[in-house]
Enzyme design. Structure first.
Site, PDB file in Angstrom:
ATOM      1  N   GLY A  46       0.826  -1.198   0.000  1.00 47.74           N
ATOM      2  CA  GLY A  46       0.000   0.000   0.000  1.00 47.74           C
ATOM      3  C   GLY A  46       0.859   1.245   0.000  1.00 47.74           C
ATOM      4  O   GLY A  46       1.998   1.220   0.492  1.00 47.74           O
ATOM      5  N   GLN A  51       2.772  10.090   1.158  1.00 51.22           N
ATOM      6  CA  GLN A  51       4.079   9.435   1.292  1.00 51.22           C
ATOM      7  C   GLN A  51       5.035   9.794   0.158  1.00 51.22           C
ATOM      8  O   GLN A  51       6.240   9.567   0.260  1.00 51.22           O
ATOM      9  CB  GLN A  51       3.919   7.903   1.353  1.00 51.22           C
ATOM     10  CG  GLN A  51       3.248   7.425   2.623  1.00 51.22           C
ATOM     11  CD  GLN A  51       3.166   5.915   2.660  1.00 51.22           C
ATOM     12  OE1 GLN A  51       2.257   5.331   2.091  1.00 51.22           O
ATOM     13  NE2 GLN A  51       4.127   5.270   3.300  1.00 51.22           N
ATOM     14  N   CYS A  95       5.552   0.033   7.367  1.00 49.16           N
ATOM     15  CA  CYS A  95       5.207   1.183   6.533  1.00 49.16           C
ATOM     16  C   CYS A  95       6.426   1.557   5.693  1.00 49.16           C
ATOM     17  O   CYS A  95       7.543   1.563   6.206  1.00 49.16           O
ATOM     18  CB  CYS A  95       4.809   2.354   7.424  1.00 49.16           C
ATOM     19  SG  CYS A  95       4.347   3.832   6.521  1.00 49.16           S
ATOM     20  N   LEU A  96       6.195   1.879   4.429  1.00 53.34           N
ATOM     21  CA  LEU A  96       7.319   2.250   3.555  1.00 53.34           C
ATOM     22  C   LEU A  96       8.002   3.538   4.037  1.00 53.34           C
ATOM     23  O   LEU A  96       9.147   3.775   3.705  1.00 53.34           O
ATOM     24  CB  LEU A  96       6.842   2.406   2.105  1.00 53.34           C
ATOM     25  CG  LEU A  96       6.366   1.110   1.428  1.00 53.34           C
ATOM     26  CD1 LEU A  96       5.819   1.407   0.045  1.00 53.34           C
ATOM     27  CD2 LEU A  96       7.494   0.080   1.359  1.00 53.34           C
ATOM     28  N   HIS A 137      -4.796   1.440   7.342  1.00 55.81           N
ATOM     29  CA  HIS A 137      -3.457   2.028   7.503  1.00 55.81           C
ATOM     30  C   HIS A 137      -3.264   3.166   6.482  1.00 55.81           C
ATOM     31  O   HIS A 137      -2.778   4.243   6.834  1.00 55.81           O
ATOM     32  CB  HIS A 137      -2.415   0.908   7.311  1.00 55.81           C
ATOM     33  CG  HIS A 137      -0.988   1.342   7.271  1.00 55.81           C
ATOM     34  ND1 HIS A 137      -0.036   0.846   8.138  1.00 55.81           N
ATOM     35  CD2 HIS A 137      -0.313   2.206   6.455  1.00 55.81           C
ATOM     36  CE1 HIS A 137       1.135   1.406   7.863  1.00 55.81           C
ATOM     37  NE2 HIS A 137       0.999   2.215   6.839  1.00 55.81           N
ATOM     38  N   GLU A 138      -3.669   2.915   5.225  1.00 54.55           N
ATOM     39  CA  GLU A 138      -3.464   3.920   4.172  1.00 54.55           C
ATOM     40  C   GLU A 138      -4.395   5.124   4.348  1.00 54.55           C
ATOM     41  O   GLU A 138      -3.984   6.264   4.118  1.00 54.55           O
ATOM     42  CB  GLU A 138      -3.648   3.305   2.783  1.00 54.55           C
ATOM     43  CG  GLU A 138      -2.704   2.146   2.449  1.00 54.55           C
ATOM     44  CD  GLU A 138      -1.227   2.455   2.689  1.00 54.55           C
ATOM     45  OE1 GLU A 138      -0.818   3.626   2.574  1.00 54.55           O
ATOM     46  OE2 GLU A 138      -0.479   1.519   3.029  1.00 54.55           O
ATOM     47  N   HIS A 141      -2.991   7.510   6.723  1.00 50.99           N
ATOM     48  CA  HIS A 141      -1.984   8.405   6.118  1.00 50.99           C
ATOM     49  C   HIS A 141      -2.627   9.688   5.593  1.00 50.99           C
ATOM     50  O   HIS A 141      -2.035  10.765   5.682  1.00 50.99           O
ATOM     51  CB  HIS A 141      -1.284   7.713   4.940  1.00 50.99           C
ATOM     52  CG  HIS A 141      -0.102   6.866   5.320  1.00 50.99           C
ATOM     53  ND1 HIS A 141       1.023   7.391   5.914  1.00 50.99           N
ATOM     54  CD2 HIS A 141       0.141   5.543   5.150  1.00 50.99           C
ATOM     55  CE1 HIS A 141       1.901   6.401   6.109  1.00 50.99           C
ATOM     56  NE2 HIS A 141       1.387   5.273   5.664  1.00 50.99           N
TER      57      HIS A 141
HETATM   58 NI    NI Z   1       2.300   3.380   5.686  1.00 51.79          NI
END
Ligand code: NI
Length: 173
Positions: A46, A51, A95-96, A137-138, A141
């Protein structure tokens, strides 16, 4: 398509509440393609627009992560959780924007989400298991919230200190 640079925590751009996307334009489609390419390249399941430094309520995801699974790239514009299950689920989330750090987060096990698709049409779908975790989660963000914001303050501070150190090391090269 182009790979975009993924911002790392801590970064003020990851703490902002993002603006809704008014309509799907060529730019929106290009952004969606870039986000999917960046997510698959990372690799991740995701990625949310903030991000990559874009203040827009838009995310991509694909939780078909096994090698023999058929990919299911999804683009969600202005997503909203319209129903949550009473039952909770726990996942070891990553998380990225916080690479190589994982922690258990408790969230509703199932959610129903409404969004605008890349074709401009309204879509509703109920998600469970990893998809439910990922979509929540996304969406977090898009509200300037990271998975570590669900953890106890002490643990969150420890992770943030680690990330500050990592970013310093990366800046030095
Ligand atoms: Ni994330």
């Amino acid at each position: 398509m182009a790979l975009r640079n993924i911002l790392l925590h801590p970064d003020p751009r990851l703490k902002k509440v993002c603006d809704p996307v008014a309509s799907v334009s060529d730019e929106t489609r290009r952004l969606a393609d870039d986000m999917l390419e960046t997510m698959y390249d990372a690799p991740g399941i995701g990625l949310a627009a903030p991000q990559i430094g874009i203040n827009a309520r838009m995310l991509v995801m694909d939780c078909m992560k096994e090698d023999d699974d058929t990919p299911r790239p999804m683009v969600l514009i202005n997503p909203q959780v319209i129903w949550r299950s009473d039952e909770s689920g726990t996942y070891d989330e990553g998380c990225l924007s916080i690479p190589d750090i994982y922690a258990e987060v408790v969230r509703p096990a199932e959610v129903k989400v409404r969004w605008m698709g890349i074709d401009g049409k309204t879509v509703e779908e109920q998600f469970d298991e990893l998809w439910a975790t990922c979509v929540q989660h996304e969406i977090d963000h898009l509200d300037g919230k990271l998975f570590i914001d669900h953890l106890k303050p002490l643990k969150r501070q420890m992770i943030t200190r680690k990330m500050v150190k990592l970013k310093k090391e990366m800046a030095r090269g």
